[in-house]
Each structure stands twice: as C-alpha cells, then as structure tokens.
Design an enzyme around this catalytic site. Structure first.
Site, mmCIF file in Angstrom:
data_model
loop_
_atom_site.group_PDB
_atom_site.id
_atom_site.type_symbol
_atom_site.label_atom_id
_atom_site.label_comp_id
_atom_site.label_asym_id
_atom_site.label_seq_id
_atom_site.Cartn_x
_atom_site.Cartn_y
_atom_site.Cartn_z
ATOM 1 N N CYS A 184 6.499 -7.442 3.552
ATOM 2 C CA CYS A 184 6.727 -6.859 2.223
ATOM 3 C C CYS A 184 7.388 -7.854 1.270
ATOM 4 O O CYS A 184 6.915 -8.050 0.154
ATOM 5 C CB CYS A 184 7.571 -5.598 2.332
ATOM 6 S SG CYS A 184 6.760 -4.276 3.241
ATOM 7 N N HIS A 185 8.483 -8.472 1.695
ATOM 8 C CA HIS A 185 9.225 -9.373 0.805
ATOM 9 C C HIS A 185 9.629 -10.682 1.469
ATOM 10 O O HIS A 185 10.434 -11.425 0.934
ATOM 11 C CB HIS A 185 10.459 -8.657 0.236
ATOM 12 C CG HIS A 185 10.087 -7.425 -0.516
ATOM 13 N ND1 HIS A 185 10.203 -6.183 0.036
ATOM 14 C CD2 HIS A 185 9.572 -7.260 -1.763
ATOM 15 C CE1 HIS A 185 9.774 -5.277 -0.841
ATOM 16 N NE2 HIS A 185 9.387 -5.903 -1.931
#
Length: 194
Positions: free
Chosen positions: A158-159
């Site tokens: 995701c990040h």
C-alpha cells in the site's frame, strides 16, 4: 429529703422515671445489619448483570487460534487468522535469526530485539499479526513467492513499509513493528494464540 421516686409519686400519681439514652450497642447492631442487608441485595442484583456482560462460549472459542507448527519448514511462513485478522507464523532459519540479531537496536524506529518478540528457547518461531501498523493493509512476504521487501521480512504494497525477518519496521511510513499477539506453546508443535 425526697428522692427522685418520691418526686414522681408526689406529682400526682405514678409516672415512669425518664428514659436514659438509647443503648449504643443496639444502635450499632441495627446499623451493621442494615449495611449487610444492603450489601447482600447489591450482590444479588450485580451478579446477573456481570454474567450478562461475559462473552458467550462460542465467542470465547473464536478468541483463540490453535496452529500446528509441524508442517512449517525453516524459512517458510504461513498465513492464518486470529480474531478475524491475518496472522503470520514464520519459522526462521539460523541465517535469518543471525541477521535479525546483528541489527543495531539504535537503528530501529521501534527498538525491539528478536528475543523480545519471540518466546525463550523458541526464537525461531515469529508470530505476528499480519496488519501493517501504518494504515492496516496486509503486508506481503508470508506466501510462497511474495515480495519480502529489501530486508527479507514483509513488504506492505500500500505505502511501501518494509519489515525485517523479525517483523520490525525498517523503512516506510509505518510507525511500529508488526504486533506480536499473546501466545503460548501447548506442545513442541502446537501454539495457541490468544
């Protein structure tokens, strides 16, 4: 000279002598009895309320997860579920243990040793929740062929948070290490989480 009894009689008949102060022992007994009665009444009311708030047996059964470790080879990780969340169980190799122990604690954002994250004598078994501590995504690295990130542990797609083989945050926005739930070894090959 007239006595108190004579004065009562001469006043026009027989009247009883004035009453003295109430017996203090009787008053204390009544007060203690009233408090005890109130306490028993409060207990009778509270017990059903407390029992009502206790979780049901089927809910308690879901609050623990039992995992058979016998099929997990060194260097392999599996995904399980614990309280509806992903759970990673990893059998660390001696090389992974040595790499985790070689990391300087001062270099870690959330300083913890591998020993603090595992059970004594079972430091090859790393059990963590499979939830990134940044925004709750599920990191990769527990499944066969998944991206383990630059530190060989877990990688959050995701990040970009990267965790090492001990599940400790090494880069990216995640503020903490992957959380280690409460668990106990019920035998050499079975662990109960929760």
């Amino acid at each position: 000279m007239a006595t108190d009894e004579d004065q009562h009689v001469s006043a026009g008949g027989t009247t009883p002598p004035p009453e003295g102060p109430e017996d203090p022992r009787r008053r204390d007994y009544l007060a203690i009895g009233a408090v005890a009665f109130a306490g028993v009444g409060a207990g009778v009311i509270a017990i059903p309320l407390v029992r009502q708030m206790s979780p049901a047996a089927d809910t308690l059964a879901l609050s623990t997860t039992e995992i058979d470790l016998s099929a997990i080879e060194p260097g392999q990780a599996i995904k399980a579920t614990f309280r509806k969340q992903p759970l990673f169980v990893r059998n660390l190799t001696p090389k992974e243990i040595a790499e985790a122990n070689a990391v300087s604690i001062a270099d870690l954002r959330d300083p913890q040793t591998l020993e603090e994250r595992t059970k004594t004598g079972k430091n090859n078994w790393l059990i963590t929740l499979g939830v990134c501590t940044h925004l709750g995504c599920v990191p990769l690295g527990a499944g066969e062929g998944e991206n383990k990130g630059p530190f060989g542990g877990y990688f959050c797609p995701c990040h970009g948070s990267a965790y090492d083989t001990a599940g400790r945050i090494r880069s990216g926005p995640a503020p903490q290490n992957l959380h280690v739930p409460e668990y106990t070894f019920t035998s050499d090959t079975v662990v109960t989480v929760g």
